[in-house]
Design an enzyme around this catalytic site. Structure first.
Site, mmCIF file in Angstrom:
data_model
loop_
_atom_site.group_PDB
_atom_site.id
_atom_site.type_symbol
_atom_site.label_atom_id
_atom_site.label_comp_id
_atom_site.label_asym_id
_atom_site.label_seq_id
_atom_site.Cartn_x
_atom_site.Cartn_y
_atom_site.Cartn_z
ATOM 1 N N GLU A 207 0.815 -1.223 0.000
ATOM 2 C CA GLU A 207 0.000 0.000 0.000
ATOM 3 C C GLU A 207 0.842 1.263 0.000
ATOM 4 O OE1 GLU A 207 -0.555 -2.602 2.020
ATOM 5 O OE2 GLU A 207 -2.691 -3.139 1.969
ATOM 6 N N PHE B 118 -11.557 -7.637 14.815
ATOM 7 C CA PHE B 118 -10.384 -7.942 13.977
ATOM 8 C C PHE B 118 -9.997 -6.714 13.131
ATOM 9 C CE2 PHE B 118 -8.913 -9.771 9.800
ATOM 10 C CZ PHE B 118 -7.686 -10.208 10.248
ATOM 11 N N GLN B 119 -8.751 -6.348 13.186
ATOM 12 C CA GLN B 119 -8.185 -5.220 12.422
ATOM 13 C C GLN B 119 -8.820 -3.876 12.780
ATOM 14 O OE1 GLN B 119 -8.259 -6.468 8.247
ATOM 15 N NE2 GLN B 119 -6.248 -7.384 8.486
ATOM 16 N N VAL C 259 15.507 9.254 -2.659
ATOM 17 C CA VAL C 259 16.166 10.003 -1.588
ATOM 18 C C VAL C 259 17.412 9.247 -1.140
ATOM 19 C CG1 VAL C 259 15.901 10.779 0.801
ATOM 20 C CG2 VAL C 259 14.094 11.199 -0.865
ATOM 21 N N PHE D 285 24.372 7.836 1.777
ATOM 22 C CA PHE D 285 24.036 9.185 2.254
ATOM 23 C C PHE D 285 24.183 9.251 3.776
ATOM 24 C CE2 PHE D 285 21.330 12.933 3.013
ATOM 25 C CZ PHE D 285 21.780 13.770 2.008
#
Ligand code: FAD
Length: 576
Positions: free
Chosen positions: A52, A114-115, A382, A467
């Site tokens: 996601e 749940f969740q 980045v 970096f």
């Protein structure tokens, strides 16, 4: 009057708002919305990603590239939590985003189901609009409000959607379904314009600092800079506001910036800020007068003591100033800046001319530029990849350059390229990432393959978070916890069904890039780069020099393996 499911009414509304695609992963708590989207598949394309976070980063990138709202979707709980990073990227880079997350059935809220995650609480800090959907009837109106607010505030609107609620039926004729949204630019104030013209006419060393907000006014910026013969520096995400080869261009400011930009700022008597909220005051002039143009009144004077603030759209303000300021054809200050810039480009050309193995990142950037097209979109990650890309890619006004500028999240490169290919299928999209950043999202290379998006992912493979290493060194610390093992990203690309090239020798670089350019499938170019390539600041300031001195002394005192130092010639040039 007929009836329609609330979820289906909302999908129609999305279409009316011009939403034509959504990134996400379906699942239990959001499946009713997904079912409604399925029915409109031909109008709203669903991109199933593999994580996601990539959905929200791609949605943010889409918005950065098009100005249109980016949309992503996930189940509640873990899916919603995974979205957070890209949501913050949108918030901090000020682009509109709509986030649809599932929620447990409303009748079970508060039962430790749940969740069950309190998403409204979770998203409080990131969202400009953040609501639970509590009734089928109000769902479309809430969606409308969410989208308007996201556009108006240039931020993230989140809707937490219990599946059982949106199954509800509502009237198919809802008055508040209007999708007319008029964002008025603030009108320019004449007195401010007059004051700005007077200041500009009386300045002898004016410097323009152009940021992201100037990217919608490229032509006007160029005309203005030429009219008054002023040097133009840019912020990192402002790259592309003016072509890198424009004669007035003096480069980026800041650590990643150029020495000529630093010096132009230090001798400026007037700073003209256009569409920028640039944060590092140490790189700005000391005690110069300042004209600031920004569409957001809150930004005027936020970072620098402003003499005249012009609230308004950069293109309108710059057009006015171009028309009303006295033309200057011969400005000694600009000539000095140009001479310094010529020297700077010579230094950069020397860096880029390193025909060595392992490959120098600077030379890699030249090679990438050589296969770029008129309107290439660069999605830059980045890390040290940010430094090499910003400094060594020469880009034109027709090309685009996006990055996670404020959140600075690793892993934004590939999602940005996916969004670029979605928004502009005919343009070349190149992501440039370090191996650390790429590995955070690489599973979604398979998404690009699946949706037939022939993008090019360049991975700078040095098996290190380089970096961070340089951050440690410049703070006088020793290198620690930044190394990791190798992955053959070319083999991974092939395993996903794309094309991969592992480039270890300099002489293989250009041919591999040419093949990547010609490919009609997504490509990973896994380039083994010099682990010792140091992303030195354009101008080394005293604090940085002291940090390096402490680091060297500590390395000797603790008998730590000494890192290979950058060439003394380069260090001295940038320090003096
Ligand atoms: P923003 O902060 O987004 O500001 C844009 C401004 O434009 C806003 O105030 C907005 O209201 C205004 N605006 C929008 N549209 C319009 C319009 N139509 N008309 C007028 N105004 C408008 N940055 C550097 O510059 N130098 C560095 O060396 C540097 N190093 C970095 C290193 C890394 C690894 C990373 C990840 C980031 C780095 N950054 C650097 C980025 C830095 O963190 C800031 O994000 C950046 O400087 C802000 O740039 P900006 O002011 O152009 O953008």
């Amino acid at each position: 009057m007929g009836k329609v499911k609330a979820s289906e009414a909302v999908v129609k509304l999305f279409e009316n708002w011009g939403i034509d695609h959504i990134y996400g992963i379906p699942g239990d708590s959001i499946n009713t919305m997904v079912e409604a989207l399925r029915k409109e598949e031909s109008k709203i394309k669903f991109y199933t990603v593999r994580h996601e976070e990539v959905a929200s980063l791609a949605a943010a990138a889409y918005s950065k590239l098009t100005g249109k709202i980016g949309v992503c979707l996930a189940i509640g709980g873990p899916g919603a939590i995974h979205l957070l990073n890209g949501m913050y990227d949108a918030k901090m880079d000020h682009v509109p985003m709509l986030v649809l997350v599932g929620h447990i059935p409303a009748r079970l809220t508060g039962t430790d189901y749940f969740q069950e995650v309190n998403t409204v609480e979770l998203f409080k800090d990131v969202a400009v609009y953040n609501k639970d959907i509590t009734s089928a009837e109000s769902f479309p109106a809430v969606v409308n409000q969410a989208i308007r607010t996201a556009y108006q505030e240039r931020g993230v609107a989140v809707l937490s959607i219990p599946d059982d609620i949106v199954l509800g039926e509502i009237s198919d004729n809802i008055p508040q379904l209007s999708t007319v949204f008029e964002k008025k630019n603030p009108g320019l104030v004449q007195n401010d314009l007059n004051d700005a013209v007077a200041l500009i006419n009386s300045a002898s060393n004016p410097v323009i600092l152009a940021g992201v907000g100037a990217k919608s006014a490229k032509k006007e910026l160029r005309s203005f800079a030429e009219r008054i013969s002023a040097p133009v520096a840019i912020t990192l995400p402002g790259k592309g506001a003016i072509a890198d080869d424009h004669p007035n261009f003096v480069g980026n400011i800041g650590k990643i910036g150029t020495k000529p930009a630093y010096e132009a700022m230090k001798s400026a008597d007037l700073l003209i800020m256009v569409g920028t909220d640039y944060p590092y005051a140490a790189y700005l002039p000391e005690g110069a007068k300042c004209v600031q143009i920004d569409i957001d009144p809150v930004k005027i004077g936020k970072r620098y003591s402003v003499t005249v603030g012009i609230v308004g759209d950069a293109s309108e303000a710059l057009s006015y100033l171009t028309e009303h300021t006295t033309p200057v054809t011969d400005r000694p200050f600009l000539k000095t800046c140009q001479n310094k810039m010529n020297t700077w480009w010579k230094w950069m050309a020397e860096d880029q001319d390193k025909k060595q193995t392992p490959i120098a990142p600077e030379a890699l950037m030249s090679a990438i530029s050589s296969i770029s097209e008129e309107d290439t979109i660069y999605s830059v990650d980045v890390g040290t990849s940010t430094v090499w890309s910003t400094r060594y890619l020469k880009i034109s006004e027709n090309q685009d350059f996006i990055v996670s500028a404020w959140l600075g999240t690793m892993g934004c490169g590939l999602p940005g390229a996916i969004a670029a290919k979605q928004a502009f299928p005919d343009r070349q999209a190149i992501s440039i990432s370090g191996d650390g950043a790429f590995a955070m999202v690489m599973q979604d290379f398979a998404t690009a393959v699946y949706y037939k998006m022939p993008l090019i992912c360049v991975v700078l493979n040095n098996r290190q978070l380089s970096f961070i290493k340089y951050e440690q060194q410049s703070a006088g610390q020793l290198k620690y916890a930044v190394d990791f093992g190798d992955i053959d990203y070319a083999k991974f690309a092939e395993a996903c069904g794309g094309m991969g090239f592992r480039v270890e020798k300099y002489e293989d670089l250009q041919p591999a890039l040419e093949q990547a350019k010609a490919a009609d499938v997504p490509v990973i170019l896994d380039v083994v780069v010099d682990v010792d390539a140091a992303p030195l600041p354009g101008k080394i300031v005293m604090d940085e020099a002291k940090g390096y001195a402490r680091f060297t002394a500590k390395s000797i005192a603790e008998n730590h393996k000494l890192e290979k130092m950058p060439p003394m010639k380069t260090v001295v040039r940038r320090f003096l």
